[in-house]
Design an enzyme around this catalytic site. Structure first.
Site, PDB file in Angstrom:
ATOM      1  N   HIS A 120     -18.690  23.809 -52.063  1.00  0.00           N
ATOM      2  CA  HIS A 120     -19.874  23.065 -51.612  1.00  0.00           C
ATOM      3  C   HIS A 120     -20.917  22.848 -52.706  1.00  0.00           C
ATOM      4  O   HIS A 120     -22.124  22.946 -52.480  1.00  0.00           O
ATOM      5  CB  HIS A 120     -20.506  23.770 -50.425  1.00  0.00           C
ATOM      6  CG  HIS A 120     -19.701  23.730 -49.171  1.00  0.00           C
ATOM      7  ND1 HIS A 120     -18.748  22.764 -48.925  1.00  0.00           N
ATOM      8  CD2 HIS A 120     -19.693  24.551 -48.076  1.00  0.00           C
ATOM      9  CE1 HIS A 120     -18.186  22.988 -47.746  1.00  0.00           C
ATOM     10  NE2 HIS A 120     -18.738  24.064 -47.214  1.00  0.00           N
ATOM     11  N   HIS A 194     -22.781  19.118 -42.765  1.00  0.00           N
ATOM     12  CA  HIS A 194     -22.224  20.411 -42.381  1.00  0.00           C
ATOM     13  C   HIS A 194     -22.895  20.982 -41.132  1.00  0.00           C
ATOM     14  O   HIS A 194     -23.102  22.197 -41.034  1.00  0.00           O
ATOM     15  CB  HIS A 194     -22.363  21.389 -43.551  1.00  0.00           C
ATOM     16  CG  HIS A 194     -21.347  22.492 -43.563  1.00  0.00           C
ATOM     17  ND1 HIS A 194     -21.318  23.515 -42.637  1.00  0.00           N
ATOM     18  CD2 HIS A 194     -20.310  22.734 -44.410  1.00  0.00           C
ATOM     19  CE1 HIS A 194     -20.325  24.340 -42.911  1.00  0.00           C
ATOM     20  NE2 HIS A 194     -19.691  23.891 -43.983  1.00  0.00           N
ATOM     21  N   GLU A 334     -16.430  18.013 -40.483  1.00  0.00           N
ATOM     22  CA  GLU A 334     -16.967  17.530 -41.746  1.00  0.00           C
ATOM     23  C   GLU A 334     -16.107  16.371 -42.252  1.00  0.00           C
ATOM     24  O   GLU A 334     -14.978  16.572 -42.696  1.00  0.00           O
ATOM     25  CB  GLU A 334     -16.984  18.655 -42.772  1.00  0.00           C
ATOM     26  CG  GLU A 334     -17.758  19.890 -42.338  1.00  0.00           C
ATOM     27  CD  GLU A 334     -17.359  21.120 -43.121  1.00  0.00           C
ATOM     28  OE1 GLU A 334     -17.462  21.084 -44.364  1.00  0.00           O
ATOM     29  OE2 GLU A 334     -16.905  22.103 -42.495  1.00  0.00           O
TER      30      GLU A 334
END
Length: 369
Positions: A120, A194, A334
């Site tokens: 991420h 997210h 996602e």
């Protein structure tokens, strides 16, 4: 001095806290609310471009917040295990194997912040920076545009990347998320949203009874560190077959190697896009919560969907309702390109080059059944 994201109640479609927070580090953080005529609303902060709240009705018209998150900024900055509640993640959402990739003959080293891998965007990804924000003009439009420049070398990535995310909240309870990005040097980009959902209401038990449909014939199996093997495996006769819809919990405890690796579902699904052009929205998933009747449909231009069912929630985090977020108390859908694409030449490319513009759009459509 408080780090609270307290909301200023206002009659305008977009309300903002004019005081923000007063700490030196966070004096430009604001919380915005987008409310439609039915009273359904979305709250967004420019810290991490985080969606902090989504309030929508059930089949009887009762409103509830279905997005996991917090009331205070300090909870987002200090959260145990950094669950990325509601954030925009990047420059590369999901994992990159070994925190390294090669591009045009150069090797780039990234942070390894998820075991041996990069996750991420690294230690300070898009979820931990303060974005610039402005309302989007237009008659009847209820939208915010957030922008951020990720500098060359930030978290190890090449190129200055100018990225924007626009959130729009419509009269019919659609949260539209549109991304754009440009770069001055070749770089991998995979930006995603997210938010964790619980359609019963945040903090209201597990999501195992939610009925989920994913429009995908294949998924990307992973190794024990959750890096794709490169295979695009059929979902047929596996716990990963959600094509006809089933409860999230129906097969989650099956003795299956992939479920053991993920501690449950934490996998990328290869969406059935058929002959759709890259800019065309196609349905990726549908979720129905049987008790209150809330539904969520996800439409996207992206080729993949990471389905994650809160396997790392363990009750240590307390949300807006004052109730702990228990094991499998929320799920994420996602929309994205595939994990580890910079190291997987057979996957759709995530490399953005100067002169090109990345565009991506996802819609989270809330309704009732």
């Amino acid at each position: 001095m408080t780090a609270s994201l307290a909301l200023l109640l206002a009659l305008a479609p977009i309300g903002a806290d004019p005081a923000g927070v007063t700490t030196d580090d966070f004096d430009s953080v604001r919380l915005y609310t987008l409310t439609n005529p039915s009273g359904a609303s979305v709250k967004i902060t420019n810290y991490g471009a985080i969606v902090t709240s989504i309030v929508v009705p059930d089949r009887d018209g009762n409103l509830a917040d279905v997005a996991l998150g917090y009331d205070e900024l300090k909870s987002y900055t200090n959260a145990v295990d950094k669950p990325y509640f509601g954030a925009v993640v990047g420059r590369y959402g999901n994992r990159i194997a070994g925190g390294t990739f090669e591009l045009d003959g150069e090797t780039y080293e990234l942070a390894t912040n998820n075991g041996p891998n990069h996750l991420h965007g690294g230690v300070i990804g898009f979820d931990k920076v303060i974005w610039d924000v402005a309302p989007v003009e237009g008659k009847g439009k209820r939208a915010l545009r957030l922008t951020y420049r990720a500098k060359d070398g930030e978290e190890g990535y090449p190129g200055n990347l100018d990225v924007s995310v626009t959130y729009e909240w419509t009269d019919d309870n659609r949260l539209i998320v549109a991304y754009q990005a440009k770069t001055d040097a070749p770089t991998p980009v995979n930006v995603t949203q997210h938010t964790y959902f619980n359609l019963k209401g945040e903090g209201d038990g597990t999501i195992l009874d939610h009925q989920l449909t994913i429009d995908a014939d294949r998924f990307t199996p992973v190794d024990e560190t959750l890096i794709p093997t490169g295979e695009l495996a059929p979902v047929t006769d596996t716990p990963f077959d959600f094509r006809d819809g089933k409860a999230i919990g129906q097969d989650i405890d099956t003795d299956d190697e992939q479920l053991r690796f993920g501690g449950g579902y934490d996998h990328n699904f290869v969406l059935n896009r058929g002959d759709a052009v890259p800019s065309e929205l196609r349905r990726a998933a549908r979720v129905v919560e049987p008790t209150a009747g809330r539904t969520l449909e996800v439409y996207t231009t992206e080729p993949g969907l990471q389905f994650y069912c809160g396997n790392f929630l363990d009750g240590r985090l307390t949300g807006k309702s004052g109730r702990p977020y228990i094991f499998r108390g929320g799920f994420c859908l996602e929309t994205q390109h595939f994990p580890d694409s910079p190291n997987q030449p057979a996957f759709p490319s995530t490399i953005l080059r100067p002169g090109d513009t990345l565009t991506s759009r996802t819609e989270f459509r809330f309704g009732v059944d």
